[in-house]
Design a protein around this motif. Sequence first.
Motif, mmCIF file in Angstrom:
data_model
loop_
_atom_site.group_PDB
_atom_site.id
_atom_site.type_symbol
_atom_site.label_atom_id
_atom_site.label_comp_id
_atom_site.label_asym_id
_atom_site.label_seq_id
_atom_site.Cartn_x
_atom_site.Cartn_y
_atom_site.Cartn_z
ATOM 1 N N PHE A 116 13.445 6.458 8.998
ATOM 2 C CA PHE A 116 12.457 5.547 9.571
ATOM 3 C C PHE A 116 12.464 4.234 8.787
ATOM 4 O O PHE A 116 12.464 4.241 7.554
ATOM 5 N N LYS A 117 12.459 3.131 9.495
ATOM 6 C CA LYS A 117 12.542 1.819 8.854
ATOM 7 C C LYS A 117 11.152 1.323 8.466
ATOM 8 O O LYS A 117 10.198 1.483 9.228
ATOM 9 N N VAL A 118 11.056 0.730 7.294
ATOM 10 C CA VAL A 118 9.780 0.172 6.846
ATOM 11 C C VAL A 118 9.322 -0.909 7.815
ATOM 12 O O VAL A 118 8.123 -1.074 8.066
ATOM 13 N N ASP A 119 10.272 -1.623 8.386
ATOM 14 C CA ASP A 119 9.933 -2.656 9.366
ATOM 15 C C ASP A 119 9.196 -2.046 10.564
ATOM 16 O O ASP A 119 8.295 -2.659 11.141
ATOM 17 N N ASP A 120 9.576 -0.807 10.935
ATOM 18 C CA ASP A 120 8.891 -0.122 12.042
ATOM 19 C C ASP A 120 7.444 0.172 11.680
ATOM 20 O O ASP A 120 6.548 0.122 12.531
ATOM 21 N N LEU A 121 7.205 0.513 10.413
ATOM 22 C CA LEU A 121 5.846 0.798 9.958
ATOM 23 C C LEU A 121 4.967 -0.443 10.041
ATOM 24 O O LEU A 121 3.772 -0.367 10.303
ATOM 25 N N LEU A 122 5.592 -1.606 9.807
ATOM 26 C CA LEU A 122 4.849 -2.863 9.951
ATOM 27 C C LEU A 122 4.555 -3.150 11.423
ATOM 28 O O LEU A 122 3.445 -3.513 11.790
ATOM 29 N N LYS A 123 5.578 -2.957 12.273
ATOM 30 C CA LYS A 123 5.420 -3.247 13.701
ATOM 31 C C LYS A 123 4.340 -2.380 14.346
ATOM 32 O O LYS A 123 3.571 -2.842 15.179
ATOM 33 N N CYS A 124 4.316 -1.104 13.971
ATOM 34 C CA CYS A 124 3.363 -0.195 14.614
ATOM 35 C C CYS A 124 1.989 -0.231 13.937
ATOM 36 O O CYS A 124 1.099 0.539 14.298
ATOM 37 N N LEU A 173 10.919 -7.621 3.106
ATOM 38 C CA LEU A 173 9.920 -6.650 3.532
ATOM 39 C C LEU A 173 8.768 -6.576 2.538
ATOM 40 O O LEU A 173 7.595 -6.518 2.914
ATOM 41 N N LYS A 174 9.095 -6.555 1.258
ATOM 42 C CA LYS A 174 8.054 -6.504 0.227
ATOM 43 C C LYS A 174 7.138 -7.711 0.320
ATOM 44 O O LYS A 174 5.915 -7.599 0.193
ATOM 45 N N ARG A 175 7.747 -8.876 0.583
ATOM 46 C CA ARG A 175 6.948 -10.098 0.691
ATOM 47 C C ARG A 175 5.996 -10.008 1.882
ATOM 48 O O ARG A 175 4.821 -10.337 1.783
ATOM 49 N N ARG A 176 6.511 -9.529 3.010
ATOM 50 C CA ARG A 176 5.686 -9.425 4.215
ATOM 51 C C ARG A 176 4.530 -8.452 4.020
ATOM 52 O O ARG A 176 3.405 -8.713 4.448
ATOM 53 N N ILE A 177 4.798 -7.317 3.374
ATOM 54 C CA ILE A 177 3.747 -6.327 3.150
ATOM 55 C C ILE A 177 2.692 -6.876 2.203
ATOM 56 O O ILE A 177 1.483 -6.730 2.418
ATOM 57 N N PHE A 178 3.153 -7.539 1.149
ATOM 58 C CA PHE A 178 2.228 -8.096 0.166
ATOM 59 C C PHE A 178 1.350 -9.169 0.796
ATOM 60 O O PHE A 178 0.131 -9.221 0.577
ATOM 61 N N GLU A 179 1.958 -10.031 1.625
ATOM 62 C CA GLU A 179 1.191 -11.086 2.294
ATOM 63 C C GLU A 179 0.169 -10.483 3.257
ATOM 64 O O GLU A 179 -0.942 -10.994 3.400
ATOM 65 N N LYS A 180 0.554 -9.415 3.938
ATOM 66 C CA LYS A 180 -0.368 -8.754 4.861
ATOM 67 C C LYS A 180 -1.604 -8.270 4.120
ATOM 68 O O LYS A 180 -2.733 -8.430 4.557
ATOM 69 N N MET A 181 -1.376 -7.694 2.942
ATOM 70 C CA MET A 181 -2.498 -7.203 2.149
ATOM 71 C C MET A 181 -3.417 -8.345 1.734
ATOM 72 O O MET A 181 -4.644 -8.227 1.755
ATOM 73 N N GLU A 182 -2.813 -9.471 1.373
ATOM 74 C CA GLU A 182 -3.617 -10.623 0.927
ATOM 75 C C GLU A 182 -4.376 -11.236 2.094
ATOM 76 O O GLU A 182 -5.569 -11.498 1.994
ATOM 77 N N PHE A 223 1.674 -4.516 -6.446
ATOM 78 C CA PHE A 223 1.842 -3.146 -5.979
ATOM 79 C C PHE A 223 3.297 -2.674 -6.137
ATOM 80 O O PHE A 223 3.553 -1.508 -6.316
ATOM 81 N N PHE A 224 4.223 -3.610 -6.087
ATOM 82 C CA PHE A 224 5.623 -3.238 -6.158
ATOM 83 C C PHE A 224 6.170 -3.512 -7.561
ATOM 84 O O PHE A 224 5.510 -4.055 -8.438
ATOM 85 N N ASP A 225 7.435 -3.133 -7.764
ATOM 86 C CA ASP A 225 8.017 -3.219 -9.112
ATOM 87 C C ASP A 225 8.242 -4.646 -9.567
ATOM 88 O O ASP A 225 8.238 -4.927 -10.748
ATOM 89 N N LYS A 226 8.449 -5.546 -8.637
ATOM 90 C CA LYS A 226 8.739 -6.936 -8.992
ATOM 91 C C LYS A 226 7.697 -7.861 -8.372
ATOM 92 O O LYS A 226 7.312 -7.681 -7.224
ATOM 93 N N LYS A 227 7.310 -8.842 -9.099
ATOM 94 C CA LYS A 227 6.333 -9.803 -8.577
ATOM 95 C C LYS A 227 6.996 -10.646 -7.500
ATOM 96 O O LYS A 227 8.122 -11.096 -7.643
ATOM 97 N N ILE A 228 6.281 -10.810 -6.402
ATOM 98 C CA ILE A 228 6.872 -11.538 -5.275
ATOM 99 C C ILE A 228 6.335 -12.953 -5.228
ATOM 100 O O ILE A 228 5.141 -13.157 -5.337
#
Length: 472
Positions: free
Chosen positions: A340-348, A414-423, A467-472
């Motif tokens: 399963f793609k992480v991108d799919d988790l964002l889309k749904c 993907l990490k950037r998109r997820i982090f921005e979504k949270m913010e 949240f992730f290993d590297k600062k985005i």
Amino acid sequence: MYSHYYGGHADALQETSRTEKFSEKLDELEHCDDDGQKQKIEEINEMIFEMTKEEFKSVFTEELFDKMLKMIEEKKLSMENAMLLLKHIGYCKKMKSIQIWSFNHSQLSKRIMKIIIEEEKKKEEEKEEKLLVDLCECYISLYYLLSSEMISICVPCLLKVALKKEENDEAQKEVEMALLALSCIDLHNKLDKELYLKETTKIIEYHRRHRNLTRLGYLCIWEFLIKRMHFDTSLEEVFVDEFHFARDARRELEELTRCVDSKREKKEEMSKEEAKEKLILFRLLQILDFYFGKCQLWHEEFTGLLSCIVKLVGAVKDDYRDIGNECIHLLIKAVENRTFKVDDLLKCKAIDLVLEEIQKPTLDDGRAGISLRFFDALSLRMNNKKKYELEEPKRKWLKRRMIEKLEEVKREELKRRIFEKMEEEGFEDIVTSFHKTLEFFQSHYDSLLPLNVADYFVNERMGHFSFFDKKI
């Protein structure tokens, strides 16, 4: 009224009363004629359906099954009527996901196995087909881990019943029970494809054209097949490319979701049939749980299935928390399975869903714990770089480096998109609160959580935390 179907605790007095009544009604069978026994068994079956898991386990002991055998031997209970009772016990055991091993050790199981083997050895014209079917259904639905001999007899016998094409209610119920019994065969039982694949394919294809199976029967044939993937990974291609399981599962999930959502909005008390539909919905989620854990082939239909799971959580809201928890658990499985793609988790909107859940004032320890596991799994998934075999030929080195670079770019995006979504959704404070909670969770409890874990979600500022290993 029906909360106990999912393991909820009923009043202690009610439980005691029901178990006592069951024992009394079983004793009453000895004093009834054949028709009277059938009527009593219908009453007993209703009582079994209403039992909690705790009641079920306390009632159906080795002693109980041996008592039934004694009644059969003393001609106080006919074998036909005993089968009616045993099949319903197997049905409820399956529908409520109850594990009992008492039947395995009982003398009744040994007697039934002996009769099945003897019946199978008879000439075709001498066999009592209905008796053999009933015995196979009872045995398979109650016995844990079958012998190869019993598999070779029972599976073809029940598939023959399941191939019936009549669409009347009686035939559908017979087919449903045969398929339910087959779905009880444990995943650790290895079956040769020659024994079942041709027949099950015919059943599925015919149902798609004529809709001759009940919803439960259709789910049971899927469960039977998915369990075979444990030993035979080649079935994955059949499921994805030929059967299109994800498409069918989505349709079934959407229909069951509409039904549950309609009753919840009307705030009506569930009838017995509606309670069964809820049990069927829970069965479908458990089937998907196993499928998500096994399937390694991606298909575009998975995105729609994930979206449907997310919508189901919104439909049930806080009314059926066990279903909501099971849905989030499925999303965790999807995160952990690299198919399963992480991108799919964002889309749904799976990530949005879990972030919303942890903000709710109704958050309890169960939902808090499963939400933590989702983000923990997501973090691990995003921090895992793809590994390549060292033995790969040098001539492929350049291509491998290019792939690695592309994968890393995708991962960082993907990490950037997820982090921005949270913010942007205003969840920053809650996300930072995961830091200490996950530390405690991972170092002290592994997969368990402290009872007061929900107290951690209080929007306390604990310093900046990525949240992730590297600062985005």
